[in-house]
Motif scaffolding. Structure first.
Motif, short mmCIF file in Angstrom:
data_model
loop_
_atom_site.label_atom_id
_atom_site.label_comp_id
_atom_site.label_asym_id
_atom_site.label_seq_id
_atom_site.Cartn_x
_atom_site.Cartn_y
_atom_site.Cartn_z
N ASP A 133 0.85 -1.18 0.00
CA ASP A 133 0.00 0.00 0.00
C ASP A 133 0.89 1.24 0.00
O ASP A 133 1.73 1.39 0.89
CB ASP A 133 -0.89 -0.01 1.24
CG ASP A 133 -1.76 1.23 1.36
OD1 ASP A 133 -2.25 1.72 0.33
OD2 ASP A 133 -1.92 1.71 2.50
N PRO A 134 0.75 2.13 -1.00
CA PRO A 134 1.63 3.30 -1.07
C PRO A 134 1.60 4.19 0.17
O PRO A 134 2.63 4.68 0.61
CB PRO A 134 1.11 4.06 -2.29
CG PRO A 134 0.42 3.04 -3.12
CD PRO A 134 -0.14 2.04 -2.15
N ALA A 135 0.44 4.36 0.77
CA ALA A 135 0.34 5.21 1.96
C ALA A 135 1.10 4.59 3.13
O ALA A 135 1.84 5.27 3.85
CB ALA A 135 -1.12 5.45 2.32
N GLN A 136 0.92 3.27 3.33
CA GLN A 136 1.64 2.59 4.40
C GLN A 136 3.14 2.60 4.14
O GLN A 136 3.93 2.74 5.07
CB GLN A 136 1.15 1.15 4.54
CG GLN A 136 -0.21 1.03 5.15
CD GLN A 136 -0.66 -0.43 5.22
OE1 GLN A 136 -0.07 -1.31 4.60
NE2 GLN A 136 -1.72 -0.68 5.97
N ALA A 137 3.53 2.44 2.88
CA ALA A 137 4.95 2.45 2.53
C ALA A 137 5.56 3.81 2.83
O ALA A 137 6.67 3.89 3.38
CB ALA A 137 5.14 2.09 1.05
N ASP A 138 4.85 4.88 2.47
CA ASP A 138 5.35 6.23 2.77
C ASP A 138 5.49 6.45 4.27
O ASP A 138 6.47 7.04 4.73
CB ASP A 138 4.43 7.29 2.16
CG ASP A 138 4.54 7.37 0.65
OD1 ASP A 138 5.56 6.89 0.10
OD2 ASP A 138 3.62 7.92 0.02
N ASP A 139 4.52 5.97 5.04
CA ASP A 139 4.60 6.09 6.49
C ASP A 139 5.79 5.32 7.05
O ASP A 139 6.50 5.80 7.94
CB ASP A 139 3.32 5.59 7.16
CG ASP A 139 2.12 6.50 6.91
OD1 ASP A 139 2.33 7.67 6.49
OD2 ASP A 139 0.98 6.05 7.14
N LEU A 140 6.01 4.14 6.50
CA LEU A 140 7.14 3.32 6.95
C LEU A 140 8.47 3.99 6.65
O LEU A 140 9.37 4.04 7.49
CB LEU A 140 7.06 1.94 6.29
CG LEU A 140 8.09 0.91 6.72
CD1 LEU A 140 7.98 0.60 8.20
CD2 LEU A 140 7.89 -0.38 5.91
N VAL A 141 8.60 4.54 5.45
CA VAL A 141 9.84 5.25 5.07
C VAL A 141 10.01 6.48 5.96
O VAL A 141 11.12 6.77 6.43
CB VAL A 141 9.83 5.63 3.58
CG1 VAL A 141 10.99 6.55 3.24
CG2 VAL A 141 9.90 4.37 2.72
N GLN A 142 8.93 7.19 6.20
CA GLN A 142 9.00 8.37 7.06
C GLN A 142 9.48 8.00 8.46
O GLN A 142 10.34 8.66 9.03
CB GLN A 142 7.62 9.04 7.14
CG GLN A 142 7.59 10.30 7.98
CD GLN A 142 8.37 11.43 7.35
OE1 GLN A 142 8.43 11.54 6.14
NE2 GLN A 142 8.96 12.27 8.17
N ASP A 143 8.93 6.91 9.02
CA ASP A 143 9.37 6.45 10.34
C ASP A 143 10.84 6.07 10.32
O ASP A 143 11.59 6.36 11.27
CB ASP A 143 8.53 5.25 10.79
CG ASP A 143 7.09 5.61 11.11
OD1 ASP A 143 6.79 6.82 11.25
OD2 ASP A 143 6.26 4.68 11.21
N CYS A 144 11.26 5.42 9.25
CA CYS A 144 12.66 5.02 9.11
C CYS A 144 13.58 6.24 9.06
O CYS A 144 14.61 6.27 9.73
CB CYS A 144 12.83 4.15 7.87
SG CYS A 144 14.52 3.64 7.56
#
Length: 185
Positions: A24-35
């Motif tokens: 999911d692009p939104a979840q992926a963006d959130d994951l990258v942001q957290d990283c």
């Protein structure tokens, strides 16, 4: 080159791997942001002589595992045979094959899927991939081998023609032998 710039250079790679993990692009963006947030906050833990990319990927993978464990995923489970009776135009066969491959990837255990996606998308060496995932090289190779074998089996199973009553072998249609009925007095 500054630490921040080196981290920013890895964002497209992190996003691609996160998207493959999450789907999911939104979840992926959130994951990258957290990283990225954690990488900046934990900057003092990175050794300047070390591989920044491997450090970031490992951080991203650990965050993914933590998020997965803390929030149960809500996914629709679809019947693999759903829609098999509907006609599909020939130009859609490639697209349907890609969708089946993605569904097969989603069915892999998390550890196997993460290893396969990392190696396939980012192409690190086995040592670096094992370091990113926090496992031994032998374990990585085993997970890759099992993932590939599972995908092959799923592909072969999907390629087998579905047997209908008309196309079953004759022996399957033979009547069962009659059993003697006992009289009840």
């Amino acid at each position: 080159m500054s630490y921040e710039q080196q981290v920013c250079d890895q964002i497209p790679h992190l996003r691609r791997y996160a998207l493959a993990l999450c789907g999911d692009p939104a979840q992926a963006d959130d994951l990258v942001q957290d990283c990225l947030e954690r990488a900046l906050r934990k900057r003092h833990l990175w050794r300047p002589g070390g591989r920044l990319r491997a450090w970031l990927f490992r951080m991203l993978y650990r965050l993914y595992l933590n998020q997965r464990a803390s929030a149960p995923r809500r996914r629709e489970v679809t019947d693999p045979d759903a829609g098999q009776d509907q006609a599909v135009a020939p130009r859609q066969e490639d697209h349907a094959e890609c969708l089946r491959a993605l569904e097969d990837l989603d069915r892999l255990p998390t550890e196997q899927r993460a290893a396969l996606l990392l190696v396939a998308l980012e192409n690190p060496g086995y040592r670096e991939a094992a370091r990113i995932l926090g496992i031994k090289v032998g374990t990585l190779r085993s997970r890759l081998s099992r993932a590939r074998e599972t995908l092959r089996e799923q592909r072969d199973r999907a390629a087998e023609p579905r047997q209908t009553l008309k196309h079953r072998p004759r022996q399957a249609l033979k009547p069962r032998p009659r059993q003697a009925l006992k009289r009840v007095k």
